[in-house]
Design a protein around this motif. Structure first.
Motif, PDB file in Angstrom:
ATOM      1  N   MET A   1       0.829  -1.210   0.000  1.00  0.00           N
ATOM      2  CA  MET A   1       0.000   0.000   0.000  1.00  0.00           C
ATOM      3  C   MET A   1       0.859   1.254   0.000  1.00  0.00           C
ATOM      4  SD  MET A   1      -2.965   1.072   2.735  1.00  0.00           S
ATOM      5  CE  MET A   1      -3.816   2.641   2.587  1.00  0.00           C
ATOM      6  N   VAL A   2       1.856   1.278   0.862  1.00  0.00           N
ATOM      7  CA  VAL A   2       2.703   2.460   0.976  1.00  0.00           C
ATOM      8  C   VAL A   2       3.437   2.712  -0.331  1.00  0.00           C
ATOM      9  CG1 VAL A   2       4.706   3.429   2.153  1.00  0.00           C
ATOM     10  CG2 VAL A   2       2.951   2.228   3.463  1.00  0.00           C
ATOM     11  N   GLY A   5       0.884   4.299  -2.905  1.00  0.00           N
ATOM     12  CA  GLY A   5       0.444   5.665  -2.591  1.00  0.00           C
ATOM     13  C   GLY A   5      -0.890   6.021  -3.200  1.00  0.00           C
ATOM     14  N   HIS A   6      -1.736   5.019  -3.433  1.00  0.00           N
ATOM     15  CA  HIS A   6      -2.989   5.265  -4.146  1.00  0.00           C
ATOM     16  C   HIS A   6      -4.033   4.262  -3.642  1.00  0.00           C
ATOM     17  CE1 HIS A   6      -5.808   5.853  -7.494  1.00  0.00           C
ATOM     18  NE2 HIS A   6      -5.082   6.934  -7.847  1.00  0.00           N
ATOM     19  N   PHE A   7      -5.189   4.758  -3.215  1.00  0.00           N
ATOM     20  CA  PHE A   7      -6.209   3.877  -2.643  1.00  0.00           C
ATOM     21  C   PHE A   7      -6.744   2.888  -3.673  1.00  0.00           C
ATOM     22  CE2 PHE A   7      -6.505   7.325   0.523  1.00  0.00           C
ATOM     23  CZ  PHE A   7      -6.447   6.573   1.676  1.00  0.00           C
ATOM     24  N   ARG A  13      -4.849  -4.407  -5.871  1.00  0.00           N
ATOM     25  CA  ARG A  13      -3.817  -5.388  -5.526  1.00  0.00           C
ATOM     26  C   ARG A  13      -4.276  -6.318  -4.409  1.00  0.00           C
ATOM     27  NH1 ARG A  13       2.456  -3.809  -4.715  1.00  0.00           N
ATOM     28  NH2 ARG A  13       2.168  -3.509  -6.980  1.00  0.00           N
ATOM     29  N   LEU A  14      -5.020  -5.800  -3.462  1.00  0.00           N
ATOM     30  CA  LEU A  14      -5.473  -6.596  -2.319  1.00  0.00           C
ATOM     31  C   LEU A  14      -6.802  -7.305  -2.581  1.00  0.00           C
ATOM     32  CD1 LEU A  14      -4.641  -4.132   0.617  1.00  0.00           C
ATOM     33  CD2 LEU A  14      -3.314  -6.100  -0.167  1.00  0.00           C
ATOM     34  N   HIS A  15      -7.364  -7.063  -3.790  1.00  0.00           N
ATOM     35  CA  HIS A  15      -8.665  -7.652  -4.144  1.00  0.00           C
ATOM     36  C   HIS A  15      -9.733  -7.215  -3.130  1.00  0.00           C
ATOM     37  CE1 HIS A  15      -6.568 -10.118  -7.101  1.00  0.00           C
ATOM     38  NE2 HIS A  15      -5.739 -10.527  -6.139  1.00  0.00           N
ATOM     39  N   GLY A  20     -13.229  -0.353   1.500  1.00  0.00           N
ATOM     40  CA  GLY A  20     -12.750  -1.322   2.488  1.00  0.00           C
ATOM     41  C   GLY A  20     -11.335  -0.996   2.950  1.00  0.00           C
ATOM     42  N   VAL A  21     -10.482  -0.582   1.992  1.00  0.00           N
ATOM     43  CA  VAL A  21      -9.119  -0.198   2.353  1.00  0.00           C
ATOM     44  C   VAL A  21      -9.146   1.030   3.266  1.00  0.00           C
ATOM     45  CG1 VAL A  21      -6.920   0.651   1.462  1.00  0.00           C
ATOM     46  CG2 VAL A  21      -8.118  -1.183   0.268  1.00  0.00           C
TER      47      VAL A  21
END
Length: 277
Positions: A1-2, A5-7, A13-15, A20-21
């Motif tokens: 995530m870091v 730098g983009h929600f 990537r995390l599906h 939710g993120v």
């Protein structure tokens, strides 16, 4: 995530969904009572607190992963194995177990010589992984099963002329910590006089298993010993081992803590001991 730098990209990537993120990040900020991200639309950057969490938290996660791997490891020939047994069996097993340690340098053998009761206590008190006894344990914490047997032998000086009860009485007994017990088993089975005659005169005593046959070799008396102790004597030409009409053996029990999960290194040593016995 870091790194992203983009929600939206993080969610892909995390599906997960973008909301939710964001929700996970808000819950973490609430738990820590500090702001972790600077939000700029769908993009973000770390605050000082967020940077600290990222750097130190990454190290913690890596350490946890390494700990998990270490806990799951159960190598068959690495680590300490604590063994206890009476002296005779120790004389039989110790050198061969040291050979095993030489073959596997990460294996560490801790071998203690003690009595049957000492073996039982060591296992019950978690001071030993496995033990060998010539009787079944009486403590409920100790489990056992028979893995072999060891003959008891009558040993005299090499020049002893006969094995009559009178000659043994005249020769005298070299005692040891298990001497009375072993003599009762072997002599009681072969000499009717053992039950009603005068007690054997004691001509010496030693509590060192490797030294009990020393006074016998010098003609000072006879003794009764387990076969492994006799086999280990370094000057067999000075003693005489007699086969009596009624052979007597002691059982050998492998013992360990009841309901214990034995690691692979202990199971490996048990396999070797069973082969040797």
């Amino acid at each position: 995530m870091v790194e992203l730098g983009h929600f939206t990209r993080t969610a892909e990537r995390l599906h997960m969904t973008q909301s939710g993120v964001s929700q996970h990040v808000r819950k973490l900020e609430e738990q820590l009572d500090t702001q972790l991200l600077v939000r700029e639309g769908k993009q973000f950057s770390l605050t000082d607190a967020g940077q600290t969490l990222y750097q130190q938290g990454g190290g913690i996660l890596q350490a946890l992963q390494q700990l998990q791997q270490a806990v799951r490891q159960d190598p068959p020939f690495a680590g300490v194995v604590r063994v206890t047994s009476p002296g005779s069996m120790g004389l039989k097993l110790y050198a061969d177990l040291l050979d095993l340690q030489q073959q596997h340098p990460q294996l560490v053998l801790d071998y203690r010589f003690t009595s049957n009761s000492g073996v039982e206590q060591a296992i019950a008190q978690l001071d030993s992984d496995i033990g060998l006894m010539t009787r079944q344990p009486t403590l409920s914490e100790v489990h056992s099963h028979k893995v072999g047997q060891e003959s008891l032998l009558l040993v005299t000086p090499v020049q002893s002329p006969s094995l009559t009860w009178a000659s043994l009485t005249q020769l005298g007994f070299i005692d040891h910590p298990d001497g009375a017990h072993h003599a009762s088993l072997l002599l009681g089975a072969n000499y009717p006089e053992f039950e009603y005659s005068e007690p054997l005169s004691t001509r010496g005593f030693s509590n060192q298993i490797s030294q009990i046959l020393e006074p016998v070799s010098r003609g000072l008396g006879f003794t009764v010993l387990p076969a492994y102790a006799v086999d280990a004597f370094t000057r067999p030409e000075l003693i005489k081992v007699h086969a009596l009409s009624v052979p007597v053996s002691e059982p050998i029990y492998l013992c360990y803590r009841r309901k214990s999960a034995l690691p692979q290194r202990v199971l490996s040593v048990i396999d070797v001991i069973k082969t040797l016995l």
